[in-house]
Structure formats: structure tokens, C-alpha cells
Design an enzyme around this catalytic site. Structure first.
Site, PDB file in Angstrom:
ATOM      1  N   GLU A  61      42.086  34.274  29.776  1.00 37.32           N
ATOM      2  CA  GLU A  61      40.732  34.788  29.998  1.00 37.32           C
ATOM      3  C   GLU A  61      39.822  34.489  28.819  1.00 37.32           C
ATOM      4  O   GLU A  61      38.603  34.377  28.970  1.00 37.32           O
ATOM      5  CB  GLU A  61      40.798  36.295  30.249  1.00 37.32           C
ATOM      6  N   HIS A  99      67.852  27.937  34.039  1.00 36.54           N
ATOM      7  CA  HIS A  99      68.570  27.567  35.264  1.00 36.54           C
ATOM      8  C   HIS A  99      67.617  27.374  36.442  1.00 36.54           C
ATOM      9  O   HIS A  99      68.055  27.229  37.576  1.00 36.54           O
ATOM     10  CB  HIS A  99      69.622  28.632  35.588  1.00 36.54           C
ATOM     11  N   LYS A 105      35.160  38.210  43.359  1.00 34.60           N
ATOM     12  CA  LYS A 105      34.641  39.517  43.741  1.00 34.60           C
ATOM     13  C   LYS A 105      33.424  39.385  44.648  1.00 34.60           C
ATOM     14  O   LYS A 105      33.293  40.107  45.644  1.00 34.60           O
ATOM     15  CB  LYS A 105      34.270  40.329  42.497  1.00 34.60           C
TER      16      LYS A 105
END
Length: 462
Positions: A304, A325, A439
């Protein structure tokens, strides 16, 4: 390097109490960028440090975190008393928040907690809400809380962020139904703006206990404020030691410390030098499973802060040896755009010796009598060497132990380095304009009042 009297006294205290600092090692990057290239950032780092300390850079209205280790100390008694009350009264404490409003607390709590705390009857349990919009998650949480005496810590500057606001509305209603409104009021704490916003208005009206998120502290830099410290104290951990470790690193990483002795400056310079050489993705690596959420917090902090203006290192993380793995193949042999920063914990809290087996069917008797951590450390060293040989530079951060003090050091180290690194990159490390895009679309699609034009436009696209 000449130190001031206060710094000399602090170092003497650390030496007397056998306290080492976290250490940064960058030599495993020199085969990919010369040491002179990293040293070449010295002047730019000095300017970045000056921008931070004098508040002359972009985002200078969000620099309250810089002095938090000292500034927060007067609030510690109130935070500890509030936490003690919630711990006494509650079986479960729900921490409501999203992003920086919960990640820092969860990172520290998970790092310090027993790995099986939910099974061994440890009380109170700390759980989280408002970090997603999962209907099943919220249903299952409400089912868990039925018949239990629980408390709520709601963290939001505005009180209108969708995820935490939705969770708070649901859980506040449930708490009032189960305990009665008067009793519920004593079990709710709000951490919010000092004067404005929906949550501040509600907290004032209902008489909830509150702590303040200062205007000059952004969410991802808030773990050493009440945002992180209250939940951490509620989990039973020593926030004084956490703050003390951060205060130590505030001195170590300050602008008065020379570049060569400053781990935050060195880390910021090394990662930017690697970025300029074509290493676009940084993997934060741990060999201790309790550090998983430290990496989640770090990813928000750096992603951010730096990911803007079409620039920035992409922050990712892996848990070793587990992910060796799964992701190990790509890291060893895939596209060479990666570098790793390894967090290594020198000494575990417990001792487990590998046993001898008469049949030795697994062929592991050569390890008999060795500590499990010795095996882990050799896996760590072997992995670092293999990855460097495979074209992946490695930086290394060594923590003497996994405790509150060293987590405080680690948190402040990463925060300080992030501010420096963002300025080296040429971005504002303290804003997040890209977060608003989803948003706006979500509110338009949900027909939120005031979004009529946006709703019409986005539905036409669909």
C-alpha cells in the site's frame, strides 16, 4: 560512529541485560548488485531521512508513527487497565477492523500465542471480524458467540468502512440481546477519530470506552498505537516490552545513525538497488510458522505504501519449509524477477530432541540427539545457498528470540525502512488512492444513495 549520551546509556542497558538487536545481513545480494550500488544510495537515503524527520516530503501529514514509541507511553496504563477489564469479563474478545486496523494486532498475537491456543482452553480467545464480507464467516462467528460473554473492540476512523461497519452492527446487536444494553455497553471499546465520524458519534451517544486514532497515523502504521496495543494487551502480552523494543529501533534507525550502521537505511537501499536491477518481486520468507501474519502485515505495509504511479516492488510471502514443497520449484527455477528477505529466529522457546529409532526405516538416525531447530536452521541455510545459486538474491533479518521486545524492534524497523524506501522510489508512501476504486464500483452496484449516476453508468457497462 559517535553516539550521544542517551544512546550510550541505552546501549549499556542492552549490554548489561544481554539484549541483542535484530540484525540485517545483505551480503547475499552482492553477487547481483555490487556493494557500491547499494552504498551509492547513501545520499538519497540521507535526503529521505531528512524528509521524514523534518516533515518536508509527500504525505507529511501522516508521520505520527515516527515518534509513537515515545508518544504512546503515557497511554499504556489506560490501555492495560482496559485490557485487564475485558480479560476478566470476557470469554471471547472480537477485534473488528480491516487492513491496518487488525493485521498488526493479529500478527503480534499469532507470533506470541501458543499454536494450539484454541484447543487448550486459553481465555479469552481473540477472534476477528470486519476483515471480510463472508456471510458464512459471520454466521459461524455469531453461532460461536451464542451463550458466551464476549466483548468487542471496534477499530475504524470513520465508522463507515463497509466491512467493519457491517460486522459491528451485527455483533453489537447480538451482544445487546445476550447481555442487555447496559451490560453490553461495558463490553464495547471503540478506537476511532477524536472528534468526528459515525463511530465517534455512536460511541459518544452510547457512552462506550474509547481510544483515539490520531489524524497523523495511517492504518498500516498504527500497530504501536491503541489500534494494535489494546488487542495485544487483551491477549495477555506485554505491550510495554513491545513499545520498548520499538523505541530502541527508533534510535538505531534514526537519521543521526550513519548509513553503514543503520539497518532501515541499508534495507531500503538494498531493495531499491535490486528493484532497479530487475528484481520486481520481494518474498518475505520465514522458517518459523508463527511469523505467517507478520508477513501479511508486511505485505500491506509495503504494497500500500509503494504500489502507485505504476511503480513498486510486489510484496509476497512464503512459509518455509512448508512452501518449499509447493512454491520452492518456481523460486529455484522460475523467472528470475525475485529476491527474498528471510526472517530468522535464532533461539526457539522450547527444546525438542530428535529420537533414535532401532529399525531406522526412515533413515534419519543420523539426526538422533539433535535439536529439531538445528535441522530447521540447516534447512534455512541450505535453502538460502540454493536460491542464491539459482539466481535469487537473499537479504536476512535475524531476531534473537520471538518475543514482544524483538517484535517491537522488527515492526519499527520495517516501518522506518518503508518510509525511506518509498521516498527513494519517488512516491508518496503514506497515501493509498488506488484503494478507493473498488469501493466506488461496489457502492454503485449496490445502489447506494448519492451514487445514482455511477450506478447507471456501471450497469450500462454490464
Amino acid at each position: 560512529m559517535r553516539m550521544k549520551r542517551g544512546e550510550e546509556q541505552k546501549q549499556t542497558y542492552n549490554q548489561q541485560h544481554n539484549i541483542m538487536d535484530i540484525q540485517l545481513t545483505i551480503d547475499k545480494a552482492f553477487g547481483f548488485v555490487p556493494s557500491s550500488a547499494i552504498a551509492g544510495y547513501k545520499g538519497q537515503v540521507s535526503k529521505a531521512q531528512e524528509m521524514l524527520t523534518k516533515g518536508t516530503g509527500a504525505g507529511n501529514d501522516f508521520l505520527g508513527w515516527l515518534s509513537l514509541p515515545k508518544d504512546i507511553q503515557s497511554q499504556l496504563p489506560d490501555l492495560q487497565a482496559t485490557a485487564a477489564k475485558l480479560r476478566k469479563e470476557c470469554e471471547v474478545i472480537v477485534c473488528i477492523g480491516i487492513g491496518g486496523s487488525y493485521l498488526g494486532a493479529k500478527a503480534v498475537i499469532d507470533a506470541l500465542s501458543n499454536s494450539f491456543a484454541w484447543l487448550n482452553g486459553q481465555k479469552p480467545q481473540i477472534v476477528y471480524a470486519g476483515q471480510n464480507i463472508g456471510e458464512d464467516y459471520l454466521y459461524e462467528l455469531q453461532e460461536l458467540l451464542k451463550g458466551k460473554r464476549f466483548g468487542i473492540i471496534c477499530i475504524s476512523k470513520s465508522g463507515t468502512t463497509t466491512e467493519p461497519a457491517l460486522a459491528f452492527r451485527l455483533l453489537k446487536t447480538q451482544l445487546e440481546q445476550q447481555q442487555g444494553k447496559a451490560s453490553a455497553k461495558e463490553l464495547i471499546v471503540c478506537i476511532t477519530d477524536k472528534a468526528r465520524g459515525a463511530l465517534r458519534t455512536l460511541a459518544t451517544k452510547e457512552g462506550y470506552k474509547t481510544f483515539v486514532i490520531e489524524d497523523n497515523i495511517g492504518g498500516r502504521f498504527s500497530v504501536l498505537s491503541p489500534v494494535g496495543l489494546l488487542p495485544i494487551a487483551c491477549a495477555g502480552f506485554d505491550i510495554e516490552q513491545l513499545v520498548k523494543g520499538a523505541e530502541r529501533m527508533q534510535e538505531v534507525c534514526g537519521s543521526e545513525t550513519e548509513f553503514e550502521n543503520n539497518p532501515a537505511a541499508q534495507y531500503a537501499a538494498a531493495r531499491n538497488a535490486l528493484y532497479q536491477s530487475g528484481k520486481k518481486t520481494e518474498l518475505l520468507v520465514n522458517f518459523h510458522p508463527k511469523l505467517h501474519y507478520i508477513a501479511e502485515w508486511w505485505k500491506q505495509l509495503y504494497g500500500e505504501s509503494e504500489g502507485k504511479d505504476h511503480k513498486g516492488i510486489f510484496p509476497a510471502s512464503v512459509d518455509f519449509t512448508t512452501d518449499l514443497h509447493s512454491m520452492g520449484q518456481y523460486i529455484q527455477d522460475g523467472e528470475r524477477h525475485l529476491f527474498e528477505t528471510v526472517i530468522s529466529v535464532s533461539e526457539p522457546d522450547h527444546k525438542v530432541l530428535f529420537p533414535h529409532d532401532e529399525e531406522n526405516l526412515d533413515g534419519l538416525n543420523f539426526l538422533a540427539g539433535k535439536r529439531v531447530d538445528e535441522v530447521n536452521k540447516m534447512a534455512e541455510l541450505g535453502t538460502m545457498l540454493a536460491h542464491v545459486d539459482g539466481g535469487v538474491p537473499n537479504l536476512k533479518i535475524t531476531m534473537p528470540k520471538l518475543n514482544e521486545y524483538y517484535l517491537g524492534e522488527l515492526i519499527y524497523f520495517f516501518e522506518r525502512a518503508c518510509g525511506i524506501s518509498g521516498y527513494l522510489l519517488g512516491v508518496n508512501p503514506f497515501n493509498q488512492p488506488g484503494v478507493e476504486a473498488y469501493k466506488k464500483n461496489m457502492f454503485a452496484l449496490l445502489d447506494k444513495p448519492g451514487y445514482e449516476a455511477e450506478s447507471k453508468a456501471i450497469k450500462a457497462r454490464l
